[in-house]
Design an enzyme around this catalytic site. Structure first.
Site, short mmCIF file in Angstrom:
data_model
loop_
_atom_site.label_atom_id
_atom_site.label_comp_id
_atom_site.label_asym_id
_atom_site.label_seq_id
_atom_site.Cartn_x
_atom_site.Cartn_y
_atom_site.Cartn_z
N GLY A 15 -3.89 16.60 -71.49
CA GLY A 15 -3.58 15.67 -70.40
C GLY A 15 -2.35 14.81 -70.72
O GLY A 15 -1.68 15.00 -71.75
N SER A 129 -9.72 0.96 -70.20
CA SER A 129 -8.65 0.58 -69.27
C SER A 129 -8.71 -0.90 -68.99
O SER A 129 -9.78 -1.52 -69.01
CB SER A 129 -8.87 1.36 -67.97
N THR A 131 -8.65 -2.04 -66.32
CA THR A 131 -9.43 -2.17 -65.08
C THR A 131 -10.74 -2.93 -65.34
O THR A 131 -11.29 -3.55 -64.43
CB THR A 131 -9.68 -0.78 -64.45
N TYR A 158 -14.80 4.74 -60.98
CA TYR A 158 -14.02 5.12 -62.17
C TYR A 158 -14.00 3.97 -63.18
O TYR A 158 -14.30 4.14 -64.36
CB TYR A 158 -12.57 5.50 -61.77
N LYS A 162 -15.70 3.28 -67.19
CA LYS A 162 -15.05 2.77 -68.41
C LYS A 162 -15.86 1.61 -68.99
O LYS A 162 -16.07 1.52 -70.20
CB LYS A 162 -13.61 2.34 -68.11
N TYR A 186 -6.09 0.43 -72.14
CA TYR A 186 -4.71 0.71 -71.76
C TYR A 186 -4.32 -0.11 -70.55
O TYR A 186 -5.09 -0.24 -69.61
CB TYR A 186 -4.53 2.17 -71.33
N ASN A 188 -0.67 -0.04 -67.99
CA ASN A 188 -0.20 1.03 -67.10
C ASN A 188 0.76 2.00 -67.81
O ASN A 188 1.94 1.68 -67.96
CB ASN A 188 0.50 0.43 -65.88
N LEU A 209 2.51 4.33 -59.37
CA LEU A 209 3.82 3.91 -58.85
C LEU A 209 4.99 4.78 -59.33
O LEU A 209 5.76 5.28 -58.50
CB LEU A 209 4.05 2.44 -59.26
N GLY A 305 -8.23 -3.15 -53.07
CA GLY A 305 -8.65 -3.14 -54.48
C GLY A 305 -7.56 -3.55 -55.46
O GLY A 305 -7.83 -3.78 -56.63
N ASP A 306 -6.29 -3.63 -55.01
CA ASP A 306 -5.21 -4.04 -55.94
C ASP A 306 -5.35 -5.52 -56.30
O ASP A 306 -5.59 -6.35 -55.43
CB ASP A 306 -3.83 -3.83 -55.29
C1 UD1 Z 1 -4.24 2.30 -61.49
C2 UD1 Z 1 -5.74 2.27 -61.43
C3 UD1 Z 1 -6.29 1.90 -62.78
C4 UD1 Z 1 -5.78 2.87 -63.83
C5 UD1 Z 1 -4.26 2.83 -63.81
C6 UD1 Z 1 -3.77 3.83 -64.82
C7 UD1 Z 1 -6.21 1.58 -59.12
C8 UD1 Z 1 -6.80 0.52 -58.26
N1 UD1 Z 1 -6.19 1.32 -60.43
O1 UD1 Z 1 -3.80 0.99 -61.77
O2 UD1 Z 1 -7.69 1.93 -62.74
O3 UD1 Z 1 -6.25 2.50 -65.10
O4 UD1 Z 1 -3.80 3.15 -62.50
O5 UD1 Z 1 -2.61 4.43 -64.48
O6 UD1 Z 1 -5.79 2.61 -58.65
N2 UD1 Z 1 2.16 0.72 -55.82
C9 UD1 Z 1 2.94 0.70 -54.68
N3 UD1 Z 1 3.18 1.88 -54.04
C10 UD1 Z 1 2.68 3.08 -54.48
C11 UD1 Z 1 1.89 3.10 -55.66
C12 UD1 Z 1 1.63 1.89 -56.30
O7 UD1 Z 1 3.41 -0.35 -54.27
O8 UD1 Z 1 2.92 4.11 -53.83
C13 UD1 Z 1 1.90 -0.54 -56.52
C14 UD1 Z 1 0.42 -0.91 -56.56
O9 UD1 Z 1 0.08 -1.67 -55.45
C15 UD1 Z 1 0.35 -1.68 -57.86
C16 UD1 Z 1 1.45 -1.09 -58.74
O10 UD1 Z 1 2.30 -0.36 -57.86
O11 UD1 Z 1 0.68 -3.01 -57.63
C17 UD1 Z 1 0.91 -0.14 -59.78
O12 UD1 Z 1 0.05 0.80 -59.14
P1 UD1 Z 1 -0.57 2.04 -59.92
O13 UD1 Z 1 0.49 2.79 -60.63
O14 UD1 Z 1 -1.42 2.79 -58.94
O15 UD1 Z 1 -1.46 1.37 -61.05
P2 UD1 Z 1 -2.68 0.31 -60.93
O16 UD1 Z 1 -3.14 0.17 -59.54
O17 UD1 Z 1 -2.27 -0.91 -61.65
#
Ligand code: UD1
Length: 347
Positions: A15, A129, A131, A158, A162, A186, A188, A209, A305-306
């Site tokens: 992975g 995590s 989380t 999920y 954890k 961890y 991000n 993201l 959930g964010d």
């Molecule tokens: C997510 C998981 C978390 C996991 C982590 C590991 C959720 C709620 N949480 O965290 O459990 O341990 O990934 O990688 O999914 N964003 C945007 N646009 C996008 C994608 C993301 O604006 O298309 C923003 C999100 O709102 C957030 C930030 O980018 O504020 C990071 O998002 P993401 O990469 O999904 O990570 P987490 O949500 O922090």
């Protein structure tokens, strides 16, 4: 004169984080043994790892619940330690199919622990995590978390797996287990190996993201939606602690070395982050700077959930594991971008 090989079982070693950890383990002189059923990783990864490390990679195609396979591996290799990555990790899917998550993530952990008991395996590194902290500001008034920060219930099945995994480990260590656990929370993970050989391979539309950003920049996605712009943060977008996957991989090697030195059974929790918060907008701007082109993006509604803001206090890992992050988000973005342009496209 040949020295004894130090075998480490790496579950989920094909992975994203697992594959980068395999590289770091080999560089540190360990012999990783991968067990992975490739449900969420690609079969070409072991080959890539061989190319990258110039070493034969032992990779066994099996699930962690396969007790017969586990038994034969434990008896054959007499592992110094286990790094347990194998788990399902899609937050959204865990909401629609919670039993899959409770079943897979918890039963694989329990199978590993039973084997460790049977074979007296000394060390375990467990992937947890941030989380598990929920929204720290609502409990402590602060966005920076230490390992003893109050926990809220995570927002998803999920995340619950954890937290429950952590509790199982606490109970296991409190029982007659003779093992030692480093529980890594961890933040991000982003980026890819600088060689461009391995990186993240999201299946379908990425949730995270940076993969969404890189896929938008190469034209697989039309536009990034920045989820929410009126959070209580400086620029109104969410803040996270983005850590280069190679730094994260390196933390596992530091944890294995630290565990090796421990003489009494026990469990320690470590935040694995950079200690620095970066907003979504800052990530977009950093990306545009690295590639020298504007990214197509727009604001959209908040994602349910964010949490607004969370980042690590990583001082415990620095003091006890002698580990700290080395790479900046710019380096991580550069590596992720190289990977996006080289990676096999499966979508
Ligand atoms: C997510 C998981 C978390 C996991 C982590 C590991 C959720 C709620 N949480 O965290 O459990 O341990 O990934 O990688 O999914 N964003 C945007 N646009 C996008 C994608 C993301 O604006 O298309 C923003 C999100 O709102 C957030 C930030 O980018 O504020 C990071 O998002 P993401 O990469 O999904 O990570 P987490 O949500 O922090």
């Amino acid at each position: 004169m040949s020295t004894k090989q130090k075998h480490i079982l790496v579950t989920g070693g094909a992975g994203f984080i697992g594959s980068h950890t395999v590289v770091e383990l080999i560089e540190a002189g360990y012999t990783p043994v991968i067990i992975d059923d490739f449900r969420n990783s690609e079969r070409f990864i072991p080959e890539r790892l061989e190319k990258l490390t110039n070493q034969k990679i032992i990779a066994v195609d099996a699930a962690c619940q396969d007790v017969e396979v586990l038994d034969s591996l434990f008896s054959k290799y007499n592992f110094e330690g286990v790094i347990h990555f194998a788990a399902d990790k899609a937050v959204g899917e865990s909401v629609s199919d919670p039993l899959k998550y409770y079943d897979n993530n918890l039963s694989s952990l329990i199978s590993i622990l039973r084997m460790m008991d049977k074979y007296n395996t000394k060390s375990l590194v467990f992937s947890s995590s941030c989380t598990v902290y929920g929204n720290p500001k609502s409990t402590t008034g602060k966005s920076v978390v230490t390992e003893d920060s109050i926990h809220l219930n995570p927002d998803s099945p999920y995340g619950n797996t954890k937290l429950i995994g952590e509790q199982i480990l606490q109970d296991w260590i409190a029982s007659s287990s003779r093992s030692n656990v480093a529980l890594l929370r961890y933040f991000n993970p982003i980026g890819a190996h600088a060689s461009g050989e391995i990186g993240e391979l999201p299946q379908g539309i990425p949730n995270n993201l940076l993969p969404y950003i890189t896929q938008t920049a190469v034209g697989i996605r039309e536009k990034l939606t920045v989820f929410g712009n009126d959070y209580d943060t400086e620029d109104g977008t969410c803040i996270r602690d983005y850590i280069h996957v190679c730094d994260l991989a390196d933390a596992h090697v530091s944890a294995i070395k630290w565990l090796d030195l421990q003489t009494n059974p026990g469990i320690e929790i470590f935040n694995i982050g950079t200690g620095k918060g970066t907003s979504v907008l800052e990530m977009v701007q950093a990306f545009e700077k690295v590639i020298g082109k504007p990214l197509s993006w727009e604001y959209g509604p908040k994602r349910s959930g964010d949490i607004p803001e969370i980042y690590a206090n990583p001082i415990k890992a620095k003091e006890m594991l002698q580990w700290e992050s080395k790479f900046s988000i710019f380096q991580a973005i550069e590596d992720a971008w190289r990977w996006e342009n080289n990676r096999p496209k499966n979508d």
